[in-house]
Write a protein that holds these residues in place. Structure first.
Motif, short mmCIF file in Angstrom:
data_model
loop_
_atom_site.label_atom_id
_atom_site.label_comp_id
_atom_site.label_asym_id
_atom_site.label_seq_id
_atom_site.Cartn_x
_atom_site.Cartn_y
_atom_site.Cartn_z
N ARG A 156 0.81 -1.23 0.00
CA ARG A 156 0.00 0.00 0.00
C ARG A 156 0.84 1.27 0.00
O ARG A 156 1.77 1.41 0.78
CB ARG A 156 -0.93 -0.02 1.23
N PHE A 157 0.47 2.17 -0.89
CA PHE A 157 1.15 3.47 -0.98
C PHE A 157 0.89 4.24 0.32
O PHE A 157 -0.25 4.39 0.74
CB PHE A 157 0.59 4.24 -2.18
N ARG B 39 6.21 14.47 -11.51
CA ARG B 39 5.15 13.59 -12.02
C ARG B 39 4.34 14.30 -13.12
O ARG B 39 3.97 13.68 -14.11
CB ARG B 39 4.21 13.17 -10.88
N GLY C 151 -8.79 3.82 -6.21
CA GLY C 151 -7.50 4.17 -5.63
C GLY C 151 -7.14 5.58 -6.07
O GLY C 151 -6.07 5.83 -6.61
N CYS C 152 -8.05 6.51 -5.79
CA CYS C 152 -7.95 7.88 -6.36
C CYS C 152 -6.85 8.71 -5.72
O CYS C 152 -6.45 9.74 -6.27
CB CYS C 152 -9.28 8.58 -6.24
N GLY C 153 -6.35 8.29 -4.52
CA GLY C 153 -5.34 9.11 -3.86
C GLY C 153 -5.88 10.49 -3.55
O GLY C 153 -7.04 10.65 -3.13
N ASP D 71 -11.08 5.37 -2.35
CA ASP D 71 -9.76 5.06 -1.79
C ASP D 71 -9.95 4.40 -0.43
O ASP D 71 -10.95 4.63 0.25
CB ASP D 71 -8.89 6.32 -1.66
N GLY D 72 -8.98 3.61 -0.02
CA GLY D 72 -9.05 2.91 1.26
C GLY D 72 -8.47 3.71 2.41
O GLY D 72 -8.50 3.25 3.55
N GLN D 73 -7.93 4.89 2.12
CA GLN D 73 -7.29 5.68 3.19
C GLN D 73 -8.00 7.04 3.29
O GLN D 73 -7.98 7.85 2.35
CB GLN D 73 -5.79 5.87 2.89
N MET E 289 -6.26 10.31 2.32
CA MET E 289 -6.22 10.59 0.87
C MET E 289 -7.50 11.35 0.48
O MET E 289 -7.45 12.37 -0.21
CB MET E 289 -6.12 9.29 0.06
N SER F 227 -13.41 2.98 0.85
CA SER F 227 -13.73 1.56 0.67
C SER F 227 -12.47 0.81 0.30
O SER F 227 -11.52 1.38 -0.23
CB SER F 227 -14.79 1.43 -0.43
N GLU F 228 -12.50 -0.49 0.59
CA GLU F 228 -11.34 -1.36 0.34
C GLU F 228 -11.51 -2.17 -0.93
O GLU F 228 -12.47 -2.97 -1.03
CB GLU F 228 -11.19 -2.34 1.51
N LEU F 229 -10.62 -2.01 -1.88
CA LEU F 229 -10.59 -2.87 -3.05
C LEU F 229 -10.09 -4.26 -2.60
O LEU F 229 -9.32 -4.34 -1.64
CB LEU F 229 -9.64 -2.28 -4.10
N VAL G 263 -5.10 4.30 -11.68
CA VAL G 263 -3.84 4.93 -12.05
C VAL G 263 -2.79 4.61 -10.99
O VAL G 263 -2.92 5.05 -9.84
CB VAL G 263 -4.00 6.46 -12.22
N ASN G 264 -1.80 3.84 -11.38
CA ASN G 264 -0.71 3.41 -10.48
C ASN G 264 -1.26 2.69 -9.24
O ASN G 264 -0.73 2.84 -8.14
CB ASN G 264 0.16 4.60 -10.06
N GLU H 161 -0.92 -2.71 -6.77
CA GLU H 161 -1.10 -2.82 -5.31
C GLU H 161 -2.23 -3.79 -4.94
O GLU H 161 -2.42 -4.08 -3.76
CB GLU H 161 -1.41 -1.44 -4.71
C1 LIG Z 1 0.17 5.16 -5.88
S1 LIG Z 1 -1.31 5.83 -5.20
C2 LIG Z 1 -2.09 6.45 -6.70
C3 LIG Z 1 -3.17 7.45 -6.41
C4 LIG Z 1 -3.87 8.04 -7.63
N1 LIG Z 1 -4.51 7.03 -8.44
C5 LIG Z 1 -2.90 8.83 -8.46
O1 LIG Z 1 -2.62 8.43 -9.60
O2 LIG Z 1 -2.42 9.86 -7.98
C6 LIG Z 1 -2.27 4.35 -4.87
C7 LIG Z 1 -3.60 4.65 -4.17
O3 LIG Z 1 -4.38 3.46 -4.16
C8 LIG Z 1 -4.94 3.29 -2.88
N2 LIG Z 1 -5.12 1.86 -2.65
C9 LIG Z 1 -4.17 0.89 -2.79
N3 LIG Z 1 -4.68 -0.31 -2.51
C10 LIG Z 1 -6.00 -0.11 -2.17
C11 LIG Z 1 -7.06 -0.96 -1.77
N4 LIG Z 1 -6.89 -2.28 -1.64
N5 LIG Z 1 -8.26 -0.41 -1.52
C12 LIG Z 1 -8.45 0.93 -1.64
N6 LIG Z 1 -7.48 1.80 -2.02
C13 LIG Z 1 -6.26 1.28 -2.28
C14 LIG Z 1 -3.94 3.90 -1.92
O4 LIG Z 1 -4.55 4.28 -0.70
C15 LIG Z 1 -3.42 5.08 -2.73
O5 LIG Z 1 -4.17 6.25 -2.51
#
Ligand SMILES: C[S@@+](CC[C@H](N)C(=O)[O-])C[C@H]1O[C@@H](n2cnc3c(N)ncnc32)[C@H](O)[C@@H]1O
Length: 191
Positions: free
Chosen positions: A5-6, A19, A44-46, A65-67, A70, A91-93, A109-110, A114
């Protein structure tokens, strides 16, 4: 929580100038073949690097996003006039808290590198996308870089396509450090 996890502590790097040069959000969005009526899930919108500009091009973005930190930053960064176009979803993917056939598009995106349970992720995406809906995946090429995920966690494009089968590859763009692919849903894939 996944070891992959990021970290929220690094969230400002998601909007770094480096970036913006290497992986401009506008380029990602312009390749997505969007329609003004689209409902899009940003999985995973960050802190909204893609979510916010994306929301200007479509009807609505479900920003998952799960955090919570974010999502807090996403909300703080969203201009007032776009707030009604984005719904933050904690929510958790790989589970998706969306109705069946409720999304025109989804984008990761990125994030795909994960995800632990890809099989479940694929079946959830197929369930929630409309027939002929499209999942866009942007992720890192498997090359060593001074930033991004560890080399061993990167998933090459060909492997990603295989992991997301039976969705069908309909578009592929490869750049120096990342790729962008479109994978299409199909009514035959839906139960
Ligand atoms: C590398 S960051 C990319 C964020 C965004 N997509 C961007 O391009 O700026 C990865 C994101 O995915 C979320 N993430 C990773 N695994 C996840 C999961 N299982 N459930 C929910 N969110 C998740 C992380 O919390 C993080 O915000």
């Amino acid at each position: 929580m996944s070891s992959k996890r990021f970290s929220v502590n690094n969230r400002q790097t998601l909007i770094s100038e480096e970036r913006m040069k290497l992986q401009p959000a506008e380029g990602i969005i312009s390749r997505m073949k969007l329609s003004r009526d689209d409902i899009v899930a940003d999985l995973g919108c960050g802190i909204g690097y893609v979510t916010i500009p994306l929301s200007k091009e479509v009807k609505h973005v479900m920003a998952l996003d799960g955090q919570q930190m974010m999502l807090d930053d996403l909300i703080a960064r969203t201009p007032e006039d776009l707030k009604g176009r984005i719904t933050p979803v904690l929510s958790e993917l790989p589970e998706l808290p969306f109705e069946e056939s409720s999304l025109d598009k989804a984008v990761m995106v990125n994030v795909a590198h994960e995800i632990q349970n890809t099989e479940r992720m694929v079946s959830e995406i197929i369930r929630c996308l409309k027939e002929d809906g499209v999942l866009t995946i942007v992720d890192f090429n498997k090359v060593p870089l001074p930033f991004g995920p560890p080399f061993e966690e990167k998933i090459p494009l060909e492997d990603m396509v295989r992991l997301y089968s039976p969705m069908e590859l309909t578009q592929k763009n490869v750049f120096d450090i990342y790729y962008q692919i479109d994978l299409k849903n199909n009514k035959n894939l839906k139960k």
